[in-house]
Design a protein around this motif. Structure first.
Motif, PDB file in Angstrom:
ATOM      1  N   GLY A   7      28.058  42.075  33.096  1.00 24.27           N
ATOM      2  CA  GLY A   7      27.308  43.282  32.274  1.00 24.27           C
ATOM      3  C   GLY A   7      29.016  44.116  32.086  1.00 24.27           C
ATOM      4  O   GLY A   7      28.512  45.040  31.784  1.00 24.27           O
ATOM      5  N   GLU A   8      30.452  43.752  31.981  1.00 24.64           N
ATOM      6  CA  GLU A   8      31.559  44.007  31.501  1.00 24.64           C
ATOM      7  C   GLU A   8      31.903  42.824  31.110  1.00 24.64           C
ATOM      8  O   GLU A   8      32.267  41.736  30.928  1.00 24.64           O
ATOM      9  N   ASN A   9      32.558  43.901  29.752  1.00 25.02           N
ATOM     10  CA  ASN A   9      33.237  43.929  28.764  1.00 25.02           C
ATOM     11  C   ASN A   9      34.714  43.280  29.127  1.00 25.02           C
ATOM     12  O   ASN A   9      34.721  44.296  29.565  1.00 25.02           O
ATOM     13  N   SER A  10      35.048  42.968  27.583  1.00 27.29           N
ATOM     14  CA  SER A  10      36.973  42.366  27.949  1.00 27.29           C
ATOM     15  C   SER A  10      37.700  44.298  27.975  1.00 27.29           C
ATOM     16  O   SER A  10      38.539  44.406  28.307  1.00 27.29           O
ATOM     17  N   LEU A  14      39.776  45.862  30.756  1.00 31.94           N
ATOM     18  CA  LEU A  14      41.472  47.066  29.793  1.00 31.94           C
ATOM     19  C   LEU A  14      41.394  48.109  29.910  1.00 31.94           C
ATOM     20  O   LEU A  14      43.180  48.804  30.023  1.00 31.94           O
ATOM     21  N   ALA A  15      40.434  48.870  29.640  1.00 32.93           N
ATOM     22  CA  ALA A  15      40.647  50.317  29.884  1.00 32.93           C
ATOM     23  C   ALA A  15      40.766  50.482  30.890  1.00 32.93           C
ATOM     24  O   ALA A  15      41.512  51.128  31.346  1.00 32.93           O
ATOM     25  N   TYR A  16      40.500  49.633  31.814  1.00 32.35           N
ATOM     26  CA  TYR A  16      40.380  50.195  33.302  1.00 32.35           C
ATOM     27  C   TYR A  16      42.015  50.193  34.015  1.00 32.35           C
ATOM     28  O   TYR A  16      42.780  50.260  34.695  1.00 32.35           O
ATOM     29  N   LEU A  17      42.378  48.744  33.663  1.00 30.64           N
ATOM     30  CA  LEU A  17      43.990  48.159  33.924  1.00 30.64           C
ATOM     31  C   LEU A  17      44.415  48.701  33.203  1.00 30.64           C
ATOM     32  O   LEU A  17      45.699  49.268  33.612  1.00 30.64           O
TER      33      LEU A  17
END
Length: 114
Positions: A7-10, A14-17
């Protein structure tokens, strides 16, 4: 182990990181700019004065990380940083009044210390 959870896309990862790394990114840019400017300084001030400013960079980095990242350092670490800087100042004291080393090859001292 490197696979994303279901359920989590890349792009969300990337936005979280990027959000989490923004504070460190600012410090990294400042530190990188200071390293690039050190070459300009070496052309305009003596090696002894450059050493003093290089040690001041360590103290400045610790101060910025405590202010910007709200990181706390013990009094022992602050005393060690200040002691390091004071040691460099005392070791470099003989060059302070030497005119032949203050302005190498017609360099601009104001530009070297800015």
């Amino acid at each position: 182990s490197n696979a994303l959870p279901p359920g989590e896309n890349s792009s969300s990862k990337l936005a979280y990181l990027l959000r989490r790394a923004s504070k460190m990114g600012v410090l990294a840019l400042i530190y990188g700019a200071m390293n690039i400017l050190s070459f300009v300084s070496l052309r305009n001030i003596s090696a002894g004065m450059f050493t003093i400013f290089a040690q001041l960079k360590i103290l400045t980095t610790a101060t910025c990380s405590s202010v910007m990242l709200r990181r706390s350092y013990s009094m022992t670490k602050w005393r060690a940083l200040i002691g390091l800087f004071m040691g460099v100042l005392l070791f470099s004291e003989p060059i302070w009044n030497r005119d032949d080393l203050s302005n190498p090859a017609g360099g601009n001292v104001a530009l070297g210390t800015a």
